[in-house]
Enzyme design. Structure first.
Site, PDB file in Angstrom:
ATOM      1  N   LYS A 113       0.868  -1.178   0.000  1.00  0.00           N
ATOM      2  CA  LYS A 113       0.000   0.000   0.000  1.00  0.00           C
ATOM      3  C   LYS A 113       0.900   1.221   0.000  1.00  0.00           C
ATOM      4  CE  LYS A 113      -4.478   0.784   0.044  1.00  0.00           C
ATOM      5  NZ  LYS A 113      -5.556  -0.081  -0.461  1.00  0.00           N
TER       6      LYS A 113
HETATM    7  P1  NAD Z   1     -12.928   7.596  -3.134  1.00  0.00           P
HETATM    8  O1  NAD Z   1     -11.936   8.633  -2.782  1.00  0.00           O
HETATM    9  O2  NAD Z   1     -13.330   7.436  -4.553  1.00  0.00           O
HETATM   10  O3  NAD Z   1     -14.275   7.802  -2.275  1.00  0.00           O
HETATM   11  C1  NAD Z   1     -14.258   7.921  -0.879  1.00  0.00           C
HETATM   12  C2  NAD Z   1     -15.615   8.416  -0.419  1.00  0.00           C
HETATM   13  O4  NAD Z   1     -15.623   8.448   1.010  1.00  0.00           O
HETATM   14  C3  NAD Z   1     -15.928   9.835  -0.873  1.00  0.00           C
HETATM   15  O5  NAD Z   1     -17.311   9.942  -1.132  1.00  0.00           O
HETATM   16  C4  NAD Z   1     -15.537  10.690   0.331  1.00  0.00           C
HETATM   17  O6  NAD Z   1     -16.231  11.912   0.375  1.00  0.00           O
HETATM   18  C5  NAD Z   1     -15.964   9.763   1.457  1.00  0.00           C
HETATM   19  N1  NAD Z   1     -15.267  10.022   2.714  1.00  0.00           N
HETATM   20  C6  NAD Z   1     -13.983  10.365   2.919  1.00  0.00           C
HETATM   21  N2  NAD Z   1     -13.724  10.552   4.210  1.00  0.00           N
HETATM   22  C7  NAD Z   1     -14.895  10.328   4.856  1.00  0.00           C
HETATM   23  C8  NAD Z   1     -15.294  10.381   6.201  1.00  0.00           C
HETATM   24  N3  NAD Z   1     -14.424  10.727   7.153  1.00  0.00           N
HETATM   25  N4  NAD Z   1     -16.577  10.068   6.514  1.00  0.00           N
HETATM   26  C9  NAD Z   1     -17.435   9.729   5.544  1.00  0.00           C
HETATM   27  N5  NAD Z   1     -17.128   9.686   4.246  1.00  0.00           N
HETATM   28  C10 NAD Z   1     -15.869   9.981   3.899  1.00  0.00           C
HETATM   29  O7  NAD Z   1     -12.318   6.239  -2.561  1.00  0.00           O
HETATM   30  P2  NAD Z   1     -12.687   4.742  -2.980  1.00  0.00           P
HETATM   31  O8  NAD Z   1     -11.693   4.279  -3.981  1.00  0.00           O
HETATM   32  O9  NAD Z   1     -14.144   4.637  -3.271  1.00  0.00           O
HETATM   33  O10 NAD Z   1     -12.324   3.963  -1.627  1.00  0.00           O
HETATM   34  C11 NAD Z   1     -13.241   3.871  -0.538  1.00  0.00           C
HETATM   35  C12 NAD Z   1     -12.828   2.728   0.367  1.00  0.00           C
HETATM   36  O11 NAD Z   1     -12.808   1.500  -0.381  1.00  0.00           O
HETATM   37  C13 NAD Z   1     -11.421   2.848   0.974  1.00  0.00           C
HETATM   38  O12 NAD Z   1     -11.442   2.264   2.260  1.00  0.00           O
HETATM   39  C14 NAD Z   1     -10.576   2.003   0.046  1.00  0.00           C
HETATM   40  O13 NAD Z   1      -9.390   1.533   0.667  1.00  0.00           O
HETATM   41  C15 NAD Z   1     -11.551   0.878  -0.244  1.00  0.00           C
HETATM   42  N6  NAD Z   1     -11.246   0.125  -1.458  1.00  0.00           N
HETATM   43  C16 NAD Z   1     -11.181   0.743  -2.659  1.00  0.00           C
HETATM   44  C17 NAD Z   1     -10.906  -0.005  -3.796  1.00  0.00           C
HETATM   45  C18 NAD Z   1     -10.887   0.611  -5.172  1.00  0.00           C
HETATM   46  O14 NAD Z   1     -10.816  -0.141  -6.154  1.00  0.00           O
HETATM   47  N7  NAD Z   1     -10.970   1.929  -5.317  1.00  0.00           N
HETATM   48  C19 NAD Z   1     -10.679  -1.388  -3.691  1.00  0.00           C
HETATM   49  C20 NAD Z   1     -10.769  -1.996  -2.442  1.00  0.00           C
HETATM   50  C21 NAD Z   1     -11.056  -1.224  -1.337  1.00  0.00           C
END
Ligand code: NAD
Length: 423
Positions: A113
């Site tokens: 990561k």
């Molecule tokens: P992103 O940046 O596209 O979206 C994150 C969302 O969470 C946004 O809507 C943001 O406003 C919101 N957010 C941020 N801080 C917050 C808070 N304190 N309280 C409430 N909402 C909050 O990110 P993403 O890629 O969608 O990732 C989201 C989660 O999924 C993370 O934990 C990431 O590690 C996990 N994840 C993502 C992927 C991927 O393919 N992108 C894969 C596996 C896991």
């Protein structure tokens, strides 16, 4: 190093949660102490300084990280996060979870990561590009298609992956599409990657509902985090007939008992930059959203949102962890004791890394697959992983998280023991 020389978990931070999960399952499965001690430490961690020029000519310096937790089963794999809360412990936890996740879906990767401690909303697009290219240059000796393959995570996207791929390729003197995944299709990205994590979450929710005897069209869903994962999951679940009653982003949330229309919400968010203020829905806070009356709760934002303080108030029957680490170690026990069916992150959101693996394979072979082939293979892997964990949990009378860790850690441990300890 002996186990007792390493820090013991004490609280609810992501790293403490990750260590507590590993320690618990190590005891359950009787893991060899030497392997346990090895797996408690990341293989290597790089901290870099990322200086870049602001548009006004001044210099800003941010701190960046790249952690390899394990490379025993193959190249390290994991996303890059841009967020003010990024620190070494968070990145270490996320890297460890990637190791187990890749092992559970049985793809030949280890865990990594990375991230930068920054709020990208404070930067212009040009500043974001300069920061990304400098970060990619600083971690360049750490990454590569045979070594470590970054991908998008919170606040990073296809465009940022394209800058990273370009920076790496320019330094090498030839195009290296396989150095990152989650990049645009025009430079070797995979069809189906952008929605893969959300699609995987949907397959997992459907499998969980089937086992609980609930119909897809009778359930209500609340989603925290309306980003790349949560936003697309809302759309896919809505299109499949679920009622998405609540969503949120960092600014706040919305509730509508009859269900929200993600298409209209997406249009609103494109202009407003947030879901907050969407007409026809009641405002709710992020804390309230977690305690809302619903059948399925999907935390899809950050770690540590369900803790000992609010786990008793969660009303959902299913918690599907789209985010990494949203439920702390002690909160997980409370949810399980209350009969909430928790699908752990390392199973629930593994669709992203699975299609990243497909992307890497396609890049290496320079032969690209259809979206249908990708979605079909993704479904097969997600359902396979869910049922393997579900049946193992039933057989051993343990939680889904313990079963998932047992399987993941077990595969990594087997690889360690098979390779032997160098020298
Ligand atoms: P992103 O940046 O596209 O979206 C994150 C969302 O969470 C946004 O809507 C943001 O406003 C919101 N957010 C941020 N801080 C917050 C808070 N304190 N309280 C409430 N909402 C909050 O990110 P993403 O890629 O969608 O990732 C989201 C989660 O999924 C993370 O934990 C990431 O590690 C996990 N994840 C993502 C992927 C991927 O393919 N992108 C894969 C596996 C896991």
């Amino acid at each position: 190093m002996r186990l007792e020389e390493q820090p013991q978990p004490a609280g609810e931070s992501p790293w403490e949660t990750a260590l507590a999960q590993l320690d618990e399952v190590a005891e359950l499965m009787g893991l060899a102490p030497g392997v346990h001690a090895t797996l408690r430490c990341p293989k290597r961690a790089l901290i870099v300084s990322v200086p870049f020029r602001r548009d006004d000519g001044s210099t800003r310096v941010c701190q960046g990280y790249r952690v390899h937790h394990s490379m025993t089963r193959g190249p390290a794999k994991g996303g890059i996060r841009y967020h003010p809360s990024v620190d070494l412990d968070e990145v270490k936890a996320l890297a460890m979870w990637m190791t187990w996740k890749c092992a559970i879906v049985n793809i030949p990767f280890g865990g990594a990561k990375g991230g930068i401690t920054v709020d990208p909303k404070e930067l212009s697009r040009q500043e974001l590009e300069r920061m990304t290219r400098r970060f990619a240059s600083e971690i360049l000796p750490f990454i590569g298609p045979e070594r470590d393959i970054p991908a998008p995570d919170m606040n990073t996207n296809e465009e940022i992956m394209a800058w990273m791929m370009d920076t790496y390729s320019i330094n090498k003197g030839y195009s290296v599409p396989g150095v990152v995944t989650g990049k645009p299709v025009s430079i070797g990205g995979s069809r189906g990657r952008s929605g893969a994590t959300s699609r995987g979450v949907m397959y997992i929710i459907f499998a969980a509902l089937k086992e609980l005897g609930l119909g897809i069209e009778e359930v209500s869903v609340a989603i925290q985090g309306y980003g790349k994962v949560g936003g697309v999951a809302a759309q896919l679940l809505h299109d499949s007939g679920c009622r998405v009653v609540a969503v949120s982003d960092v600014e706040g949330g919305l509730y509508r008992e009859k269900g929200l229309d993600p298409e209209a919400l997406n249009r609103y968010k494109r202009d407003a930059g947030t879901v907050v203020g969407f007409p026809g829905a009641e405002p709710v806070s992020n804390e309230e959203l977690l305690e809302i009356e619903c059948d399925v709760l999907v935390p899809a934002a950050i770690e540590g949102v369900i803790t000992v303080k609010n786990a008793d108030n969660v009303k959902a029957r299913v918690v599907c962890e789209a985010a990494n680490g949203p439920v702390t170690f002690e909160a997980d026990k409370i949810l399980n004791d209350r009969g909430v069916f928790v699908v752990p992150d390392i199973v629930a959101n593994s669709g992203g890394v699975t299609v990243s693996y497909f992307e890497w394979v396609q890049d290496i072979q320079a032969y690209f697959w259809s979206e249908k082939m990708i979605n079909d293979r993704l479904r097969q892997i997600m359902e396979g992983a869910f049922y393997e964990v579900y049946e193992f949990a039933a057989e051993k009378r343990i939680t889904m998280r313990q079963a998932a860790h047992w399987i993941g850690v077990g595969r990594v441990a087997e690889a360690h023991l098979t390779r032997g300890l160098f020298p």
